[in-house]
Design a protein around this motif. Structure first.
Motif, PDB file in Angstrom:
ATOM      1  N   SER A  45      -2.604  30.759  18.616  1.00  0.00           N
ATOM      2  CA  SER A  45      -2.964  29.415  19.024  1.00  0.00           C
ATOM      3  C   SER A  45      -4.456  29.182  18.813  1.00  0.00           C
ATOM      4  O   SER A  45      -5.276  30.054  19.076  1.00  0.00           O
ATOM      5  CB  SER A  45      -2.611  29.179  20.483  1.00  0.00           C
ATOM      6  OG  SER A  45      -1.213  29.174  20.631  1.00  0.00           O
ATOM      7  N   ALA A  96       1.840  27.656  24.407  1.00  0.00           N
ATOM      8  CA  ALA A  96       1.702  27.263  25.808  1.00  0.00           C
ATOM      9  C   ALA A  96       0.938  28.294  26.635  1.00  0.00           C
ATOM     10  O   ALA A  96       0.705  28.093  27.819  1.00  0.00           O
ATOM     11  CB  ALA A  96       3.078  27.037  26.425  1.00  0.00           C
ATOM     12  N   THR A  97       0.541  29.409  26.008  1.00  0.00           N
ATOM     13  CA  THR A  97      -0.105  30.510  26.725  1.00  0.00           C
ATOM     14  C   THR A  97      -1.611  30.527  26.497  1.00  0.00           C
ATOM     15  O   THR A  97      -2.147  29.773  25.691  1.00  0.00           O
ATOM     16  CB  THR A  97       0.461  31.860  26.259  1.00  0.00           C
ATOM     17  OG1 THR A  97       0.124  32.044  24.877  1.00  0.00           O
ATOM     18  CG2 THR A  97       1.960  31.949  26.445  1.00  0.00           C
ATOM     19  N   HIS A  98      -2.276  31.442  27.208  1.00  0.00           N
ATOM     20  CA  HIS A  98      -3.705  31.687  27.020  1.00  0.00           C
ATOM     21  C   HIS A  98      -3.865  33.119  26.538  1.00  0.00           C
ATOM     22  O   HIS A  98      -3.623  34.053  27.303  1.00  0.00           O
ATOM     23  CB  HIS A  98      -4.471  31.489  28.338  1.00  0.00           C
ATOM     24  CG  HIS A  98      -4.329  30.120  28.888  1.00  0.00           C
ATOM     25  ND1 HIS A  98      -4.999  29.039  28.358  1.00  0.00           N
ATOM     26  CD2 HIS A  98      -3.574  29.641  29.897  1.00  0.00           C
ATOM     27  CE1 HIS A  98      -4.679  27.956  29.036  1.00  0.00           C
ATOM     28  NE2 HIS A  98      -3.802  28.297  29.970  1.00  0.00           N
ATOM     29  N   LEU A 124       5.400  30.759  34.563  1.00  0.00           N
ATOM     30  CA  LEU A 124       4.338  29.752  34.568  1.00  0.00           C
ATOM     31  C   LEU A 124       3.096  30.296  35.255  1.00  0.00           C
ATOM     32  O   LEU A 124       3.153  30.700  36.415  1.00  0.00           O
ATOM     33  CB  LEU A 124       4.793  28.498  35.314  1.00  0.00           C
ATOM     34  CG  LEU A 124       5.858  27.655  34.625  1.00  0.00           C
ATOM     35  CD1 LEU A 124       7.229  28.048  35.100  1.00  0.00           C
ATOM     36  CD2 LEU A 124       5.597  26.208  34.904  1.00  0.00           C
ATOM     37  N   SER A 160       6.353  27.625  20.094  1.00  0.00           N
ATOM     38  CA  SER A 160       6.011  26.744  21.211  1.00  0.00           C
ATOM     39  C   SER A 160       5.693  27.550  22.472  1.00  0.00           C
ATOM     40  O   SER A 160       4.821  27.161  23.255  1.00  0.00           O
ATOM     41  CB  SER A 160       7.117  25.724  21.478  1.00  0.00           C
ATOM     42  OG  SER A 160       8.318  26.360  21.830  1.00  0.00           O
ATOM     43  N   GLN A 161       6.349  28.668  22.674  1.00  0.00           N
ATOM     44  CA  GLN A 161       6.017  29.522  23.814  1.00  0.00           C
ATOM     45  C   GLN A 161       4.606  30.091  23.651  1.00  0.00           C
ATOM     46  O   GLN A 161       3.820  30.088  24.594  1.00  0.00           O
ATOM     47  CB  GLN A 161       7.024  30.672  23.956  1.00  0.00           C
ATOM     48  CG  GLN A 161       8.375  30.258  24.493  1.00  0.00           C
ATOM     49  CD  GLN A 161       9.383  31.381  24.387  1.00  0.00           C
ATOM     50  OE1 GLN A 161       9.536  31.991  23.340  1.00  0.00           O
ATOM     51  NE2 GLN A 161      10.072  31.657  25.490  1.00  0.00           N
ATOM     52  N   ARG A 220      10.923  32.208  34.706  1.00  0.00           N
ATOM     53  CA  ARG A 220       9.788  31.294  34.887  1.00  0.00           C
ATOM     54  C   ARG A 220       8.534  32.137  35.068  1.00  0.00           C
ATOM     55  O   ARG A 220       8.360  32.800  36.083  1.00  0.00           O
ATOM     56  CB  ARG A 220      10.039  30.381  36.091  1.00  0.00           C
ATOM     57  CG  ARG A 220      11.135  29.349  35.797  1.00  0.00           C
ATOM     58  CD  ARG A 220      11.497  28.517  37.017  1.00  0.00           C
ATOM     59  NE  ARG A 220      12.064  29.280  38.133  1.00  0.00           N
ATOM     60  CZ  ARG A 220      13.300  29.804  38.152  1.00  0.00           C
ATOM     61  NH1 ARG A 220      14.096  29.650  37.120  1.00  0.00           N
ATOM     62  NH2 ARG A 220      13.733  30.446  39.214  1.00  0.00           N
ATOM     63  N   ASP A 274       9.862  30.465  30.295  1.00  0.00           N
ATOM     64  CA  ASP A 274       8.820  29.450  30.415  1.00  0.00           C
ATOM     65  C   ASP A 274       7.479  30.153  30.590  1.00  0.00           C
ATOM     66  O   ASP A 274       7.196  30.708  31.645  1.00  0.00           O
ATOM     67  CB  ASP A 274       9.104  28.534  31.607  1.00  0.00           C
ATOM     68  CG  ASP A 274       8.215  27.310  31.619  1.00  0.00           C
ATOM     69  OD1 ASP A 274       7.162  27.314  30.938  1.00  0.00           O
ATOM     70  OD2 ASP A 274       8.578  26.344  32.317  1.00  0.00           O
ATOM     71  N   THR A 308       6.420  32.654  38.805  1.00  0.00           N
ATOM     72  CA  THR A 308       5.363  31.647  38.753  1.00  0.00           C
ATOM     73  C   THR A 308       4.117  32.161  39.464  1.00  0.00           C
ATOM     74  O   THR A 308       4.168  32.514  40.643  1.00  0.00           O
ATOM     75  CB  THR A 308       5.833  30.325  39.384  1.00  0.00           C
ATOM     76  OG1 THR A 308       6.976  29.861  38.667  1.00  0.00           O
ATOM     77  CG2 THR A 308       4.740  29.279  39.337  1.00  0.00           C
ATOM     78  N   ARG A 325       4.428  28.663  30.070  1.00  0.00           N
ATOM     79  CA  ARG A 325       3.316  27.716  30.171  1.00  0.00           C
ATOM     80  C   ARG A 325       2.203  28.263  31.056  1.00  0.00           C
ATOM     81  O   ARG A 325       2.446  28.719  32.169  1.00  0.00           O
ATOM     82  CB  ARG A 325       3.789  26.372  30.717  1.00  0.00           C
ATOM     83  CG  ARG A 325       4.620  25.586  29.710  1.00  0.00           C
ATOM     84  CD  ARG A 325       5.116  24.304  30.301  1.00  0.00           C
ATOM     85  NE  ARG A 325       6.150  24.621  31.294  1.00  0.00           N
ATOM     86  CZ  ARG A 325       6.613  23.766  32.191  1.00  0.00           C
ATOM     87  NH1 ARG A 325       6.141  22.540  32.254  1.00  0.00           N
ATOM     88  NH2 ARG A 325       7.542  24.132  33.042  1.00  0.00           N
ATOM     89  N   ASN A 326       0.991  28.217  30.504  1.00  0.00           N
ATOM     90  CA  ASN A 326      -0.229  28.664  31.193  1.00  0.00           C
ATOM     91  C   ASN A 326      -0.228  30.139  31.575  1.00  0.00           C
ATOM     92  O   ASN A 326      -1.051  30.567  32.390  1.00  0.00           O
ATOM     93  CB  ASN A 326      -0.527  27.803  32.421  1.00  0.00           C
ATOM     94  CG  ASN A 326      -0.916  26.402  32.015  1.00  0.00           C
ATOM     95  OD1 ASN A 326      -1.711  26.225  31.098  1.00  0.00           O
ATOM     96  ND2 ASN A 326      -0.351  25.414  32.670  1.00  0.00           N
TER      97      ASN A 326
END
Length: 103
Positions: A98, A82-84, A40, A78-79, A38, A58, A20, A60-61
């Motif tokens: 995305s 959730a990213t940039h 994140l 979906s993964q 993780r 995970d 994270t 996300r972000n």
């Protein structure tokens, strides 16, 4: 496991690890087992994740601008969503970029 057969014996077992917010730009994540890791908000810019197993990871972000995820295993839409990412980010052809990505 099927992913282990694809990657071969040379893999880093990072499954379940907590990265994270970590800066992983210089990490060698090719062939890594990142199942359920993780990630994140992790900084993965310009990272090569060739044949990394991302099942249940995970993301996300996570910042994947310029990263190469084109050869990853078990990456889902979906993964990705959730990213940039940006125009340089490479993903498997079966997945869509995305709409919120830059460039």
């Amino acid at each position: 496991r099927a992913s282990q057969l694809v990657r071969g014996d040379e893999m880093a077992d990072l499954s379940g690890s907590d990265f994270t917010g970590a800066d992983l730009r210089t990490a060698d994540l090719r062939d890594a087992d990142l199942r359920n890791a993780r990630l994140l908000g992790a900084d993965l810019r310009d990272t090569d994740l060739g044949r990394a197993d991302l099942l249940g990871a995970d993301l996300r972000n996570a910042d994947i601008r310029g990263a190469d995820l084109s050869g990853t295993l078990y990456l889902t839409q979906s993964q990705v969503g959730a990213t940039h990412g940006d125009q340089r980010t490479r993903i498997p052809t079966a997945l869509r970029r995305s709409l919120h990505w830059t460039g």
